[in-house]
Scaffold this motif. Structure first.
Motif, PDB file in Angstrom:
ATOM      1  N   LEU A 158      -5.852   4.896 -17.310  1.00  0.00           N
ATOM      2  CA  LEU A 158      -5.746   3.648 -18.072  1.00  0.00           C
ATOM      3  C   LEU A 158      -4.872   2.591 -17.389  1.00  0.00           C
ATOM      4  CD1 LEU A 158      -5.642   4.976 -21.732  1.00  0.00           C
ATOM      5  CD2 LEU A 158      -7.490   3.723 -20.601  1.00  0.00           C
ATOM      6  N   PRO A 159      -3.666   2.922 -16.935  1.00  0.00           N
ATOM      7  CA  PRO A 159      -2.876   1.876 -16.267  1.00  0.00           C
ATOM      8  C   PRO A 159      -3.508   1.383 -14.973  1.00  0.00           C
ATOM      9  CG  PRO A 159      -1.773   4.017 -16.136  1.00  0.00           C
ATOM     10  CD  PRO A 159      -2.895   4.163 -17.090  1.00  0.00           C
ATOM     11  N   VAL A 160      -4.147   2.295 -14.232  1.00  0.00           N
ATOM     12  CA  VAL A 160      -4.800   1.866 -12.988  1.00  0.00           C
ATOM     13  C   VAL A 160      -6.001   0.978 -13.311  1.00  0.00           C
ATOM     14  CG1 VAL A 160      -5.881   2.619 -10.848  1.00  0.00           C
ATOM     15  CG2 VAL A 160      -4.038   3.969 -11.838  1.00  0.00           C
ATOM     16  N   ALA A 161      -6.741   1.323 -14.359  1.00  0.00           N
ATOM     17  CA  ALA A 161      -7.873   0.490 -14.770  1.00  0.00           C
ATOM     18  C   ALA A 161      -7.407  -0.903 -15.171  1.00  0.00           C
ATOM     19  CB  ALA A 161      -8.614   1.160 -15.927  1.00  0.00           C
ATOM     20  N   ALA A 162      -6.253  -0.979 -15.822  1.00  0.00           N
ATOM     21  CA  ALA A 162      -5.700  -2.287 -16.195  1.00  0.00           C
ATOM     22  C   ALA A 162      -5.369  -3.108 -14.951  1.00  0.00           C
ATOM     23  CB  ALA A 162      -4.449  -2.102 -17.054  1.00  0.00           C
ATOM     24  N   VAL A 163      -4.837  -2.446 -13.922  1.00  0.00           N
ATOM     25  CA  VAL A 163      -4.533  -3.150 -12.663  1.00  0.00           C
ATOM     26  C   VAL A 163      -5.820  -3.644 -12.017  1.00  0.00           C
ATOM     27  CG1 VAL A 163      -3.605  -2.874 -10.331  1.00  0.00           C
ATOM     28  CG2 VAL A 163      -2.389  -1.883 -12.277  1.00  0.00           C
ATOM     29  N   VAL A 164      -6.848  -2.806 -12.005  1.00  0.00           N
ATOM     30  CA  VAL A 164      -8.134  -3.199 -11.420  1.00  0.00           C
ATOM     31  C   VAL A 164      -8.702  -4.420 -12.146  1.00  0.00           C
ATOM     32  CG1 VAL A 164     -10.536  -2.495 -11.064  1.00  0.00           C
ATOM     33  CG2 VAL A 164      -8.685  -0.899 -10.553  1.00  0.00           C
ATOM     34  N   ALA A 165      -8.683  -4.384 -13.484  1.00  0.00           N
ATOM     35  CA  ALA A 165      -9.215  -5.505 -14.259  1.00  0.00           C
ATOM     36  C   ALA A 165      -8.439  -6.792 -13.986  1.00  0.00           C
ATOM     37  CB  ALA A 165      -9.171  -5.163 -15.749  1.00  0.00           C
ATOM     38  N   ALA A 166      -7.106  -6.676 -13.953  1.00  0.00           N
ATOM     39  CA  ALA A 166      -6.286  -7.857 -13.696  1.00  0.00           C
ATOM     40  C   ALA A 166      -6.530  -8.397 -12.287  1.00  0.00           C
ATOM     41  CB  ALA A 166      -4.806  -7.515 -13.890  1.00  0.00           C
ATOM     42  N   ALA A 167      -6.642  -7.502 -11.313  1.00  0.00           N
ATOM     43  CA  ALA A 167      -6.876  -7.930  -9.936  1.00  0.00           C
ATOM     44  C   ALA A 167      -8.236  -8.610  -9.798  1.00  0.00           C
ATOM     45  CB  ALA A 167      -6.772  -6.734  -8.994  1.00  0.00           C
ATOM     46  N   LEU A 168      -9.252  -8.090 -10.473  1.00  0.00           N
ATOM     47  CA  LEU A 168     -10.578  -8.711 -10.419  1.00  0.00           C
ATOM     48  C   LEU A 168     -10.544 -10.135 -10.957  1.00  0.00           C
ATOM     49  CD1 LEU A 168     -12.976  -5.837 -11.552  1.00  0.00           C
ATOM     50  CD2 LEU A 168     -13.097  -7.084  -9.386  1.00  0.00           C
ATOM     51  N   LEU A 169      -9.822 -10.344 -12.054  1.00  0.00           N
ATOM     52  CA  LEU A 169      -9.829 -11.635 -12.724  1.00  0.00           C
ATOM     53  C   LEU A 169      -8.835 -12.634 -12.118  1.00  0.00           C
ATOM     54  CD1 LEU A 169     -10.040 -10.452 -16.448  1.00  0.00           C
ATOM     55  CD2 LEU A 169     -11.874 -11.402 -15.046  1.00  0.00           C
ATOM     56  N   LEU A 170      -7.727 -12.132 -11.580  1.00  0.00           N
ATOM     57  CA  LEU A 170      -6.644 -13.026 -11.169  1.00  0.00           C
ATOM     58  C   LEU A 170      -6.438 -13.119  -9.659  1.00  0.00           C
ATOM     59  CD1 LEU A 170      -3.999 -11.966 -13.839  1.00  0.00           C
ATOM     60  CD2 LEU A 170      -5.625 -13.877 -13.967  1.00  0.00           C
ATOM     61  N   VAL A 171      -6.843 -12.091  -8.928  1.00  0.00           N
ATOM     62  CA  VAL A 171      -6.552 -12.038  -7.493  1.00  0.00           C
ATOM     63  C   VAL A 171      -7.812 -12.067  -6.649  1.00  0.00           C
ATOM     64  CG1 VAL A 171      -5.402 -10.734  -5.661  1.00  0.00           C
ATOM     65  CG2 VAL A 171      -4.423 -10.767  -7.973  1.00  0.00           C
ATOM     66  N   GLY A 172      -8.805 -11.283  -7.035  1.00  0.00           N
ATOM     67  CA  GLY A 172     -10.009 -11.172  -6.230  1.00  0.00           C
ATOM     68  C   GLY A 172      -9.821 -10.184  -5.090  1.00  0.00           C
ATOM     69  N   ARG A 173     -10.682 -10.290  -4.090  1.00  0.00           N
ATOM     70  CA  ARG A 173     -10.644  -9.365  -2.963  1.00  0.00           C
ATOM     71  C   ARG A 173      -9.250  -9.338  -2.335  1.00  0.00           C
ATOM     72  NH1 ARG A 173     -14.495  -7.272   0.373  1.00  0.00           N
ATOM     73  NH2 ARG A 173     -16.068  -8.469  -0.772  1.00  0.00           N
ATOM     74  N   SER A 174      -8.673  -8.156  -2.272  1.00  0.00           N
ATOM     75  CA  SER A 174      -7.307  -8.012  -1.767  1.00  0.00           C
ATOM     76  C   SER A 174      -7.005  -6.541  -1.558  1.00  0.00           C
ATOM     77  CB  SER A 174      -6.296  -8.599  -2.758  1.00  0.00           C
ATOM     78  OG  SER A 174      -6.369  -7.912  -4.006  1.00  0.00           O
ATOM     79  N   THR A 175      -5.893  -6.279  -0.899  1.00  0.00           N
ATOM     80  CA  THR A 175      -5.462  -4.891  -0.735  1.00  0.00           C
ATOM     81  C   THR A 175      -5.137  -4.275  -2.093  1.00  0.00           C
ATOM     82  OG1 THR A 175      -4.579  -5.383   1.463  1.00  0.00           O
ATOM     83  CG2 THR A 175      -3.777  -3.388   0.387  1.00  0.00           C
ATOM     84  N   LEU A 176      -4.550  -5.066  -2.990  1.00  0.00           N
ATOM     85  CA  LEU A 176      -4.231  -4.562  -4.336  1.00  0.00           C
ATOM     86  C   LEU A 176      -5.484  -4.062  -5.027  1.00  0.00           C
ATOM     87  CD1 LEU A 176      -2.382  -4.198  -6.804  1.00  0.00           C
ATOM     88  CD2 LEU A 176      -2.873  -6.599  -7.399  1.00  0.00           C
ATOM     89  N   LEU A 177      -6.549  -4.850  -4.991  1.00  0.00           N
ATOM     90  CA  LEU A 177      -7.784  -4.448  -5.664  1.00  0.00           C
ATOM     91  C   LEU A 177      -8.434  -3.269  -4.952  1.00  0.00           C
ATOM     92  CD1 LEU A 177      -9.899  -4.818  -7.801  1.00  0.00           C
ATOM     93  CD2 LEU A 177     -10.896  -6.684  -6.461  1.00  0.00           C
ATOM     94  N   GLY A 178      -8.460  -3.302  -3.614  1.00  0.00           N
ATOM     95  CA  GLY A 178      -9.083  -2.209  -2.875  1.00  0.00           C
ATOM     96  C   GLY A 178      -8.391  -0.885  -3.104  1.00  0.00           C
ATOM     97  N   VAL A 179      -7.060  -0.902  -3.078  1.00  0.00           N
ATOM     98  CA  VAL A 179      -6.305   0.344  -3.266  1.00  0.00           C
ATOM     99  C   VAL A 179      -6.419   0.836  -4.701  1.00  0.00           C
ATOM    100  CG1 VAL A 179      -4.001   1.371  -3.276  1.00  0.00           C
ATOM    101  CG2 VAL A 179      -4.697  -0.102  -1.374  1.00  0.00           C
ATOM    102  N   SER A 180      -6.266  -0.072  -5.668  1.00  0.00           N
ATOM    103  CA  SER A 180      -6.322   0.345  -7.068  1.00  0.00           C
ATOM    104  C   SER A 180      -7.707   0.861  -7.438  1.00  0.00           C
ATOM    105  CB  SER A 180      -5.908  -0.804  -7.997  1.00  0.00           C
ATOM    106  OG  SER A 180      -6.723  -1.943  -7.802  1.00  0.00           O
ATOM    107  N   GLU A 181      -8.763   0.265  -6.872  1.00  0.00           N
ATOM    108  CA  GLU A 181     -10.119   0.769  -7.123  1.00  0.00           C
ATOM    109  C   GLU A 181     -10.258   2.203  -6.620  1.00  0.00           C
ATOM    110  OE1 GLU A 181     -14.749  -0.233  -5.891  1.00  0.00           O
ATOM    111  OE2 GLU A 181     -13.129  -0.388  -4.442  1.00  0.00           O
ATOM    112  N   ARG A 182      -9.768   2.466  -5.428  1.00  0.00           N
ATOM    113  CA  ARG A 182      -9.863   3.814  -4.857  1.00  0.00           C
ATOM    114  C   ARG A 182      -9.045   4.824  -5.654  1.00  0.00           C
ATOM    115  NH1 ARG A 182     -11.169   0.218  -1.232  1.00  0.00           N
ATOM    116  NH2 ARG A 182     -12.364   0.727   0.660  1.00  0.00           N
ATOM    117  N   VAL A 183      -7.868   4.398  -6.114  1.00  0.00           N
ATOM    118  CA  VAL A 183      -7.039   5.299  -6.922  1.00  0.00           C
ATOM    119  C   VAL A 183      -7.743   5.635  -8.233  1.00  0.00           C
ATOM    120  CG1 VAL A 183      -4.874   5.515  -8.201  1.00  0.00           C
ATOM    121  CG2 VAL A 183      -4.868   4.559  -5.893  1.00  0.00           C
TER     122      VAL A 183
END
Length: 222
Positions: A158-183
């Motif tokens: 759940l917390p990782v999914a929240a990070v993924v959702a926030a990164a998709l909406l606020l950051v876009g393609r990034s290391t944060l999104l790539g790493v959190s998606e894999r986790v």
């Protein structure tokens, strides 16, 4: 064949399919020409990738494992089984519809219809599995072992999914999104493997090992 035995066999094959699928996808992601941790896992499946075949084979194997795991669950948790079935359908759609190079997603990148279908299916598949964890966590029909595995999986996912959702909406393609998606995908895969493995080796009864009371009756031990 007894129903309990059939469910154990389904769970065992679910574990095998999941292991094979995750291995194939991992090989495609690591060995493929993708952008590394700044990109999406799905980029290993684009048409121009030399590992697209391995990626799609892995994705379809993961879908099969979700269907088998749904069939391995006890009858009293139909909602969780339905979510896993829906996740399997979305996974098949994700593997069948190839995104364009880079697998762009809104709101930061221009997308095609195929990109939206692929991305939406991938998100829906992951969300369905995480929701299945939550359903199993609160379901009295699931035994203690299944609920414990679901509790750990949900607490991590759940917390990782929240990070993924926030990164998709606020950051876009990034290391944060790539790493959190894999986790997140790793957590989902480990939960599926732990659950299917547990269901494959536990007692044939739906509620766990039984003990015989002094009067000769059997009582389930959770």
């Amino acid at each position: 064949m007894a129903e309990g035995t059939a469910r154990r066999i389904a769970a065992a094959f679910a574990a095998v399919c999941l292991t094979a699928g995750v291995t194939a996808v991992t090989v495609a992601v690591v060995a493929g020409p993708g952008p590394g941790l700044t990109g999406y896992v799905s980029e290993a499946g684009v048409t121009d990738s030399g590992y697209a075949g391995a990626y799609r084979t892995g994705i379809f194997s993961v879908a099969a494992s979700l269907l088998l795991l749904a069939g391995a669950l006890p009858p009293g948790v139909r909602a969780a089984a339905g979510l896993l079935g829906a996740g399997a359908v979305a996974t098949v759609l994700s593997g069948a519809v190839t995104c364009s190079e880079g697998c762009p997603l809104p709101p930061f990148e221009a997308t095609t219809v195929a990109d939206l279908v692929h991305g939406g299916a991938s998100i829906a598949a992951t969300a369905a599995v995480v929701l299945a964890m939550l359903v199993l966590l609160v379901s009295p029909a699931a035994d203690r072992g299944v609920r414990r595995i679901a509790a750990i999986g949900a607490a991590l996912a759940l917390p990782v999914a929240a990070v993924v959702a926030a990164a998709l909406l606020l950051v876009g393609r990034s290391t944060l999104l790539g790493v959190s998606e894999r986790v997140l995908l790793a957590v989902v895969a480990v939960w599926g493997l732990a659950t299917s493995g547990y269901l494959a080796v536990r007692s044939l009864t739906a509620d766990g090992p039984s003990v015989r009371t002094p009067d000769g009756s059997n009582v389930s031990r959770r």
